[in-house]
Design a protein around this motif. Structure first.
Motif, PDB file in Angstrom:
ATOM      1  N   ILE A 114       0.836  -1.206   0.000  1.00 38.32           N
ATOM      2  CA  ILE A 114       0.000   0.000   0.000  1.00 38.32           C
ATOM      3  C   ILE A 114       0.870   1.255   0.000  1.00 38.32           C
ATOM      4  O   ILE A 114       0.600   2.217  -0.735  1.00 38.32           O
ATOM      5  N   LYS A 115       1.924   1.266   0.803  1.00 35.87           N
ATOM      6  CA  LYS A 115       2.827   2.422   0.836  1.00 35.87           C
ATOM      7  C   LYS A 115       3.448   2.677  -0.535  1.00 35.87           C
ATOM      8  O   LYS A 115       3.530   3.813  -1.007  1.00 35.87           O
ATOM      9  N   GLU A 116       3.897   1.600  -1.187  1.00 33.69           N
ATOM     10  CA  GLU A 116       4.538   1.732  -2.487  1.00 33.69           C
ATOM     11  C   GLU A 116       3.544   2.204  -3.536  1.00 33.69           C
ATOM     12  O   GLU A 116       3.874   3.049  -4.390  1.00 33.69           O
ATOM     13  N   ARG A 117       2.321   1.678  -3.494  1.00 37.20           N
ATOM     14  CA  ARG A 117       1.298   2.088  -4.473  1.00 37.20           C
ATOM     15  C   ARG A 117       0.944   3.550  -4.297  1.00 37.20           C
ATOM     16  O   ARG A 117       0.766   4.287  -5.280  1.00 37.20           O
ATOM     17  N   LYS A 118       0.844   3.993  -3.047  1.00 36.42           N
ATOM     18  CA  LYS A 118       0.504   5.389  -2.790  1.00 36.42           C
ATOM     19  C   LYS A 118       1.618   6.303  -3.278  1.00 36.42           C
ATOM     20  O   LYS A 118       1.362   7.355  -3.877  1.00 36.42           O
ATOM     21  N   LYS A 119       2.854   5.905  -3.029  1.00 33.44           N
ATOM     22  CA  LYS A 119       3.998   6.692  -3.495  1.00 33.44           C
ATOM     23  C   LYS A 119       3.984   6.803  -5.015  1.00 33.44           C
ATOM     24  O   LYS A 119       4.129   7.899  -5.572  1.00 33.44           O
ATOM     25  N   ASP A 120       3.792   5.679  -5.690  1.00 34.90           N
ATOM     26  CA  ASP A 120       3.767   5.681  -7.156  1.00 34.90           C
ATOM     27  C   ASP A 120       2.638   6.558  -7.681  1.00 34.90           C
ATOM     28  O   ASP A 120       2.819   7.319  -8.645  1.00 34.90           O
ATOM     29  N   PHE A 121       1.469   6.463  -7.049  1.00 36.37           N
ATOM     30  CA  PHE A 121       0.307   7.222  -7.520  1.00 36.37           C
ATOM     31  C   PHE A 121       0.536   8.721  -7.370  1.00 36.37           C
ATOM     32  O   PHE A 121       0.250   9.499  -8.281  1.00 36.37           O
ATOM     33  N   ILE A 122       1.052   9.143  -6.214  1.00 35.35           N
ATOM     34  CA  ILE A 122       1.295  10.566  -5.987  1.00 35.35           C
ATOM     35  C   ILE A 122       2.287  11.112  -7.008  1.00 35.35           C
ATOM     36  O   ILE A 122       2.087  12.186  -7.587  1.00 35.35           O
ATOM     37  N   GLU A 123       3.351  10.358  -7.260  1.00 33.86           N
ATOM     38  CA  GLU A 123       4.355  10.816  -8.220  1.00 33.86           C
ATOM     39  C   GLU A 123       3.793  10.864  -9.639  1.00 33.86           C
ATOM     40  O   GLU A 123       4.108  11.767 -10.412  1.00 33.86           O
ATOM     41  N   GLN A 124       2.968   9.886 -10.008  1.00 38.32           N
ATOM     42  CA  GLN A 124       2.379   9.866 -11.349  1.00 38.32           C
ATOM     43  C   GLN A 124       1.379  10.998 -11.528  1.00 38.32           C
ATOM     44  O   GLN A 124       1.386  11.693 -12.552  1.00 38.32           O
ATOM     45  N   GLU A 125       0.503  11.178 -10.537  1.00 37.55           N
ATOM     46  CA  GLU A 125      -0.536  12.202 -10.643  1.00 37.55           C
ATOM     47  C   GLU A 125       0.063  13.604 -10.702  1.00 37.55           C
ATOM     48  O   GLU A 125      -0.430  14.458 -11.423  1.00 37.55           O
ATOM     49  N   CYS A 126       1.119  13.820  -9.926  1.00 35.55           N
ATOM     50  CA  CYS A 126       1.687  15.164  -9.851  1.00 35.55           C
ATOM     51  C   CYS A 126       2.791  15.404 -10.861  1.00 35.55           C
ATOM     52  O   CYS A 126       3.274  16.533 -10.998  1.00 35.55           O
ATOM     53  N   ALA A 127       3.184  14.366 -11.582  1.00 33.39           N
ATOM     54  CA  ALA A 127       4.119  14.499 -12.712  1.00 33.39           C
ATOM     55  C   ALA A 127       5.305  15.404 -12.399  1.00 33.39           C
ATOM     56  O   ALA A 127       5.613  16.344 -13.125  1.00 33.39           O
ATOM     57  N   GLY A 128       5.969  15.128 -11.263  1.00 34.58           N
ATOM     58  CA  GLY A 128       7.159  15.884 -10.915  1.00 34.58           C
ATOM     59  C   GLY A 128       6.910  17.146 -10.127  1.00 34.58           C
ATOM     60  O   GLY A 128       7.850  17.869  -9.780  1.00 34.58           O
ATOM     61  N   LEU A 129       5.651  17.458  -9.808  1.00 30.53           N
ATOM     62  CA  LEU A 129       5.339  18.667  -9.053  1.00 30.53           C
ATOM     63  C   LEU A 129       5.583  18.462  -7.565  1.00 30.53           C
ATOM     64  O   LEU A 129       5.860  19.409  -6.829  1.00 30.53           O
ATOM     65  N   LEU A 130       5.447  17.218  -7.108  1.00 30.43           N
ATOM     66  CA  LEU A 130       5.718  16.865  -5.717  1.00 30.43           C
ATOM     67  C   LEU A 130       6.753  15.750  -5.694  1.00 30.43           C
ATOM     68  O   LEU A 130       6.724  14.853  -6.532  1.00 30.43           O
ATOM     69  N   GLU A 131       7.636  15.815  -4.714  1.00 32.23           N
ATOM     70  CA  GLU A 131       8.608  14.747  -4.509  1.00 32.23           C
ATOM     71  C   GLU A 131       8.191  13.957  -3.268  1.00 32.23           C
ATOM     72  O   GLU A 131       7.969  14.529  -2.199  1.00 32.23           O
ATOM     73  N   PHE A 132       8.030  12.659  -3.422  1.00 31.95           N
ATOM     74  CA  PHE A 132       7.623  11.812  -2.309  1.00 31.95           C
ATOM     75  C   PHE A 132       8.865  11.450  -1.491  1.00 31.95           C
ATOM     76  O   PHE A 132       9.780  10.812  -1.993  1.00 31.95           O
ATOM     77  N   LEU A 133       8.878  11.890  -0.234  1.00 33.44           N
ATOM     78  CA  LEU A 133      10.025  11.610   0.636  1.00 33.44           C
ATOM     79  C   LEU A 133       9.739  10.386   1.499  1.00 33.44           C
ATOM     80  O   LEU A 133       8.609  10.180   1.937  1.00 33.44           O
ATOM     81  N   GLU A 134      10.745   9.602   1.732  1.00 31.19           N
ATOM     82  CA  GLU A 134      10.626   8.439   2.601  1.00 31.19           C
ATOM     83  C   GLU A 134      11.595   8.608   3.762  1.00 31.19           C
ATOM     84  O   GLU A 134      12.766   8.237   3.659  1.00 31.19           O
ATOM     85  N   PRO A 135      11.124   9.182   4.889  1.00 26.11           N
ATOM     86  CA  PRO A 135      12.010   9.451   6.024  1.00 26.11           C
ATOM     87  C   PRO A 135      12.657   8.167   6.554  1.00 26.11           C
ATOM     88  O   PRO A 135      11.983   7.177   6.804  1.00 26.11           O
ATOM     89  N   LYS A 136      13.960   8.213   6.695  1.00 25.07           N
ATOM     90  CA  LYS A 136      14.703   7.066   7.225  1.00 25.07           C
ATOM     91  C   LYS A 136      15.117   7.303   8.668  1.00 25.07           C
ATOM     92  O   LYS A 136      15.759   6.451   9.283  1.00 25.07           O
TER      93      LYS A 136
END
Length: 548
Positions: A259-281
């Motif tokens: 689910i986390k990976e799908r959400k990340k992919d969807f946000i990046e696809q929908e925003c087409a480079g307008l938002l960067e999805f960060l994964e805090p480590k």
């Protein structure tokens, strides 16, 4: 598809019905999540928007016709198609054309034919609904492209929208588009044109759809429908369906990570480079210094985890001189909360209308993707202000839209805004006032050797460098930033590697510290420090000896 009050998939339909039959306008715009699937609430079978509209209005309008650039003019009923071809022969005879043998798809002749057809419907007293798909391609925002064809289309539509006979005889034109900002703004702001938004699926819609999918694909996950629906906020139903289809095809189970990976992919696809999805480590345990700021965030995080979010700040302004670790602190806070984090990238464009369209995409996603943290670095430069000029008012409209969204209290505790800047004095008051970025949290350089040593150990953990055996002693007692200390540590590790040492020796570290020169911008740093002090909204966050 029979609609009921319990149907979570099309709550916008009631608003559309009211607008279509209010008797005040013949033209409307249906925008938003227009390309998603729309399941039947009873059996979960999916359909597209055009099918739903036909099923909803087939008994309310005598004729339903559709037009788009690819398919041209199409009727939903075969009988209506035959009648149309008959009327087209009369059109050919009058205009000297041959359209009945080859119905044109090009906009100008198609709209000319449709105009004649709607006038005929008025004379025959036959209520008609014309659905125009991909309206942004016919009535684009770009006013510079207002050539002869565009002027003809606009003039025709303008006549339809305000024609009293069209309104009286139930002749309606419904434009379908994804974003209002992609359309000509004269059209959007016309008093004769209504607008209805199709929102992203809410929790109830995602849950009901998930339940149908779980029935369809048994044993595909150990997760409950409630959990899946809650953690897929922001996803379209198509994206949710694709997640189930992919897992089923690959014979894999849907997990929390899926689910986390799908959400990340969807946000990046929908925003087409307008938002960067960060994964805090990292989390707050990795942050050195800034004790008061960390304690404040720990209390806020506790409230979020307890779901006591009604009195949380709308946003945070993180300020302080360069190199104090503003970005790292925010990512650590987000990692501690355990929510998605997105970072604004440059959404401004040189093309007319593109900037506003980009912002509409971002806001549309954030409205449904919560809980989410939104990071805006260099906020003073990224967001602009109301006084910016020279771009036909685009910057002012963008600023106003973003400021209004940030202050919408229904997203309090759901969307967490983090504005970061070393020059908070340059950030417009509209954005940093109470009700928007409410908490102003200043960060400062470490002062004592003990604080610098704490920074060194934290940065060693971050970079995988052993430091437990080392002591940080600066013989010059300089005002070193966290970035300076990290540079010293990495330089020492590099020297140790060159000398083929297994780890950094104390002697080597002392040598690197003594030889390290930080670029001197003292006047700028002093100005940034003073600005951070002046912006602070909580005295407990200030260093000892400083009063606000």
């Amino acid at each position: 598809m029979e609609q009921t009050q319990l149907d979570p998939f099309s709550p916008w339909l009631e608003e559309l019905n009211e607008a279509l039959f209010a008797g005040t306008s013949a033209v409307g715009i249906l925008y938003g999540n227009t390309r998603d699937i729309i399941p039947d609430p009873m059996d979960g079978e999916s359909s597209r928007l055009s099918k739903l509209l036909f099923e909803e209005y087939e008994k309310k309008f005598h004729t339903i016709v559709s037009y788009d650039l690819q398919s041209g003019i199409r009727f939903f009923r075969e009988e209506d198609q035959r009648n149309f071809l008959t009327s087209l022969e009369a059109y050919d005879a009058f205009h000297g054309t041959n359209f009945s043998n080859n119905i044109p798809r090009e906009p100008m002749p198609a709209f000319s034919i449709l105009h004649s057809y709607l006038q005929k419907a008025v004379l025959e007293n036959k209520s008609t609904l014309l659905i125009v798909q991909y309206a942004e391609l016919l009535f684009p925002q770009l006013e510079t492209s207002f050539h002869a064809e565009a002027r003809y289309l606009w003039t025709t539509l303008d006549k339809w929208s305000s024609h009293p006979i069209f309104i009286e005889k139930q002749i309606r034109v419904l434009l379908i588009a994804r974003h209002l900002s992609d359309l000509n703004q004269s059209l959007v702001r016309s008093p004769y044109v209504f607008t209805v938004e199709i929102p992203q699926p809410n929790f109830a819609a995602r849950k009901m759809f998930t339940i149908h999918q779980l029935k369809k694909y048994s044993n595909i996950t150990n997760l409950q429908a409630d959990y899946i629906a809650k953690n897929t906020a922001g996803l379209s139903l198509i994206a949710l369906e694709q997640m189930f289809l992919k897992a089923n095809a690959q014979k894999e189970k849907i997990t929390v990570e899926t689910i986390k990976e799908r959400k990340k992919d969807f946000i990046e696809q929908e925003c087409a480079g307008l938002l960067e999805f960060l994964e805090p480590k990292f989390n707050l345990s990795h942050v050195a210094g800034h004790k008061a700021a960390k304690e404040k965030f720990k209390k806020i995080i506790q409230l979020i985890r307890q779901n006591k979010t009604e009195y949380l700040p709308m946003g945070y302004l993180i300020c302080g001189p360069v190199g104090t670790g503003k970005t790292f602190l925010v990512e650590a806070v987000a990692g501690e909360i355990g929510i998605p984090v997105v970072k604004f990238r440059n959404f401004r464009s040189q093309w007319v209308g593109a900037t506003e369209s980009n912002l509409e995409i971002i806001i549309g996603l954030l409205k449904t993707a919560y809980p989410i943290a939104v990071v805006i670095d260099e906020a003073d430069a990224m967001l602009g202000n109301r006084q910016m000029s020279g771009d036909s008012g685009t910057s002012q409209r963008v600023f106003a839209s973003l400021a209004a969204f940030m202050s919408d209290t229904k997203y309090r505790g759901k969307i967490h805004w983090f504005l970061m800047t070393s020059r908070p004095d340059l950030l417009p008051v509209d954005l940093k006032r109470q009700g928007r970025a409410e908490e102003h949290i200043p960060l400062f350089y470490p002062e004592s050797d003990e604080e610098k040593q704490e920074f060194m150990h934290a940065l060693g953990r971050k970079n995988g460098i052993a430091t437990k055996h080392l002591y940080f002693r600066d013989p010059y007692q300089r005002g070193l930033s966290g970035a300076d200390i990290e540079a010293i540590l990495i330089r020492a590790a590099r020297e140790a590697m060159i000398q083929e040492q297994d780890k950094i020796s104390q002697e080597l570290l002392n040598h690197v510290i003594q030889n390290f020169l930080s670029p001197q911008y003292q006047e700028d740093i002093d100005r940034q420090k003073e600005a951070a002090i002046r912006e602070c909204t909580d005295k407990s966050l200030l260093p000892e000896g400083i009063t606000n």
